[in-house]
Design an enzyme around this catalytic site. Structure first.
Site, PDB file in Angstrom:
ATOM      1  NE  ARG A 181     122.299  88.325  45.462  1.00 42.25           N
ATOM      2  CZ  ARG A 181     121.749  87.746  46.518  1.00 42.25           C
ATOM      3  NH1 ARG A 181     122.166  88.050  47.722  1.00 42.25           N
ATOM      4  NH2 ARG A 181     120.796  86.845  46.395  1.00 42.25           N
ATOM      5  CE  LYS A 182     118.222  94.314  43.895  1.00 44.32           C
ATOM      6  NZ  LYS A 182     117.512  93.680  44.985  1.00 44.32           N
TER       7      LYS A 182
END
Ligand SMILES: *Cc1c(COP(=O)(O)O)cnc(C)c1O
Length: 379
Positions: A181-182
């Site tokens: 998700r980063k």
């Protein structure tokens, strides 16, 4: 409008990542080794720090940062109430006490003015979170509370900066995440950053079972009968060389990823300003946003739909959204044992109830952004 299916987030990996895995697989060195060392070196350089140490994820990074900072059971550690749960969990791992501070809804970051009445004689450290890639005002914290250890939760903030100074170099220790998700990913993964050689040595020891090899031993060279010293109880929080190889490649793409995201964030800001019930993210002057997420706030008093109904309608239109993150003081693990009411942190509560993250990642096409804007304008 033709319906399009758009994910909230998707890692951007290509042939370079495939190729990077070849060397560790062929050499057989797949635990922490040369690839991790190379990734650390480049990461330290990019984030303007003396030391970078890779670990298994950002949660373990936060845990080790607190331990290396000397946090003891019963010590109080400040953190924003609106963050990912593991910021608080890491404090609990040390039997320390998480002390929540409300946030500023304009930035979603810790409200500097709300810190003062949370300080006690037991306060040892503060974890400012650079939420969604926007740095917290670490300089203001440093100036007002010079006695506190500052551990940056920079999970979302690879490549972000404050007045040209990189996230991870602003406080005493920085903690990054490479979860998918980063902005850049190694599957799971984390990085610790610091300019303090003593802290770096402690972190190095703690991530590797507590092993320490004396300088003397190093200089004497290999003695197969000698094991390292184990004077502290450590952990196995190491990153693999497979991940290190991926990280090296992803880090080279970081600035291009952020530039592309910043471009589309500006597009969103511009296009969505005509929607009065949708607050778009602000970037204060002097801040370089890392754009891990593009998080809006719904004003339900004037919006055509409640936040949750809006998210459902967007899902039906093929657009995946999420709440920004959660107000940790409202989660069962914290609300009950600490006797906290949702209204104790009204801004974190509001962010919990009314925030909505829109898709912004490096696998989206121009048509995806145009479609999202058109659907939002149609409400
Ligand atoms: C993602 C995230 C974490 C946890 O990172 P992991 O690498 O998944 O452990 C911690 N804090 C914040 C603010 C995050 O967004």
């Amino acid at each position: 409008m033709n319906k399009r299916i758009i994910q909230i987030s998707a890692p951007s990996m290509g042939i370079e990542e495939w190729e990077a895995l070849r060397q560790p697989i062929e050499s057989g060195w797949i635990t922490q080794g040369p690839m991790v060392a190379a990734f650390e070196k480049d990461f330290a350089q990019r984030h303007q720090v003396q030391h970078a140490l890779a670990v298994s994820n950002c949660t373990t990074a936060l845990h080790l940062a607190l331990l290396a900072a000397g946090i003891q059971p019963g010590d109080e550690v400040l953190l924003p109430a609106f963050t990912w749960v593991s910021t608080a969990n890491a404090i609990m791992y040390c039997q320390a006490v998480p002390v929540f501070v409300d946030i500023d809804v304009a930035t979603f970051n810790i409200d500097i003015a709300a810190i003062n009445n949370k300080i006690s004689s037991r306060t040892k450290a503060i974890i400012p979170v650079h939420l969604f890639g926007l740095c917290a005002d670490v300089n203001a914290i440093k100036q007002a509370y010079p006695h506190l250890v500052i551990i940056e939760d920079a999970a979302c903030a690879a490549g972000a900066a404050l007045h040209g100074q990189s996230a991870g170099s602003l406080g005493d220790i920085g903690c990054f995440s490479f979860h998918p998700r980063k902005s850049i990913t190694t599957g799971e993964g984390g990085m610790l950053t610091t300019n303090d050689a003593i802290i770096a040595a402690k972190l190095n020891q703690l991530r590797n079972h507590g092993a320490s090899i004396s300088e003397e031993q190093r200089h004497l060279g290999p003695k197969p009968y000698l094991l390292a010293e184990y004077d502290v109880v450590g952990y196995n929080y190491r990153m693999t060389d497979l991940q290190g190889a991926l990280g090296l490649v992803q880090l080279k793409k970081l600035d291009a990823f952020i530039a592309e995201r910043a471009n589309w964030a500006a597009y969103y800001n511009n296009e969505l300003q005509s929607i009065p019930w949708l607050q778009t993210p602000t970037v204060p002057i002097g801040y370089t946003h890392g754009w891990q997420s593009y998080v809006t706030l719904i004003d339900e008093r004037i919006a055509p739909l409640k936040r949750n109904d809006l998210m459902e309608a967007l899902q039906e239109a093929g657009i995946s959204t999420r709440p920004g993150t959660h107000a940790v003081h409202m989660l069962g693990a914290y609300a009950k044992p600490f006797g906290i009411q949702p209204s104790d942190f009204p801004n974190a509560y509001a962010a919990n109830e009314y925030s909505m993250s829109l898709p912004l990642h490096n696998r989206m096409a121009k048509e995806d952004y145009e479609y999202i804007v058109a659907v939002l304008k149609s409400f």
